[in-house]
Design a protein around this motif. Structure first.
Motif, PDB file in Angstrom:
ATOM      1  N   VAL A 296      -1.102  -2.484   0.384  1.00  0.00           N
ATOM      2  CA  VAL A 296      -1.123  -1.144   0.963  1.00  0.00           C
ATOM      3  C   VAL A 296      -0.884  -0.111  -0.137  1.00  0.00           C
TER       4      VAL A 296
ATOM      5  N   ILE B 184      -1.770   5.240   7.473  1.00  0.00           N
ATOM      6  CA  ILE B 184      -1.572   4.077   6.612  1.00  0.00           C
ATOM      7  C   ILE B 184      -0.209   3.462   6.898  1.00  0.00           C
TER       8      ILE B 184
ATOM      9  N   GLN C  98       0.332  -0.288   8.201  1.00  0.00           N
ATOM     10  CA  GLN C  98       1.251  -1.217   7.528  1.00  0.00           C
ATOM     11  C   GLN C  98       2.247  -1.793   8.533  1.00  0.00           C
TER      12      GLN C  98
ATOM     13  N   ASN D  34       3.448  -3.029  -0.473  1.00  0.00           N
ATOM     14  CA  ASN D  34       3.117  -1.621  -0.614  1.00  0.00           C
ATOM     15  C   ASN D  34       3.288  -1.255  -2.084  1.00  0.00           C
TER      16      ASN D  34
END
Length: 196
Positions: free
Chosen positions: A37, A48, A52, A65
């Motif tokens: 991510v 986003i 996630q 991430n």
């Protein structure tokens, strides 16, 4: 984004986070899946961040991430470590906002450090899925839009990267003209793709 829209987006994200698709309900994916991510402005991320959170509900999915791990230093990505993690998975999913018709700077740095200078066939037999969001809708994308191409086609370099590495490039999951009221729907679509 003005204050009113920001408050609406925050409320939609909070509502989506309370959705009943927790770990116990999400199916385990048939393949070991790594989700990468990235968002260049995480403090303003709604979609986003929501995607996630949805990926994190799927049992057996590893979520990384890039900005959380490496900040915004494009030279900080630890290629050896990321390759080790990548080798342990059958599929990689990249989740990011369309950033000037491209991937984010940290995702580019990830690819440079993790995949670069290793050679063709690096990830032979693995799969790649691109998941992206864009504020622009039909007025921007599609044959009648300003750019004249579909949003999914903007990521042709990702497809070329996958094929160069010996991967199967899966049809992208893209959301254009994104609306806060649709976040739960976007999350559900992602969960369905992750558990295929």
């Amino acid at each position: 984004m003005n204050r009113r829209n920001l408050l609406k987006a925050g409320a939609a994200l909070a509502a989506a986070a309370a959705m009943p698709f927790g770990r116990a309900q999400a199916k385990t994916p048939s393949k070991k899946t790594l989700v990468i991510v990235s968002h260049p402005y995480p403090e303003s991320s709604t979609f986003i961040k929501g995607l996630q959170q949805a990926a994190e509900t799927v049992e057996g999915v590893t979520v990384r991430n890039l900005e959380t791990i490496y900040g915004f230093d494009t030279r900080a990505v630890k290629g050896d470590e990321e390759r080790r993690i990548m080798r342990a998975h059958d599929r990689v999913v990249f989740i990011f906002p369309t950033h000037w018709f491209n991937i984010t700077p940290m995702m580019k740095a990830y690819l440079n450090e993790t995949w670069g200078s290793v050679g063709p066939g690096l990830w032979q037999g693995k799969e790649m899925l691109v998941v992206s969001t864009a504020a622009g809708g039909n007025e921007t994308y599609g044959k009648n839009g300003r750019v004249g191409v579909e949003l999914a086609d903007v990521f042709l370099p990702m497809k070329a990267s996958a094929l160069h590495c010996g991967m199967t490039y899966l049809p992208p999951l893209v959301f254009q003209g994104v609306r806060s009221s649709e976040l739960a729907n976007y999350q559900q679509q992602l969960i369905e793709r992750l558990t295929q």
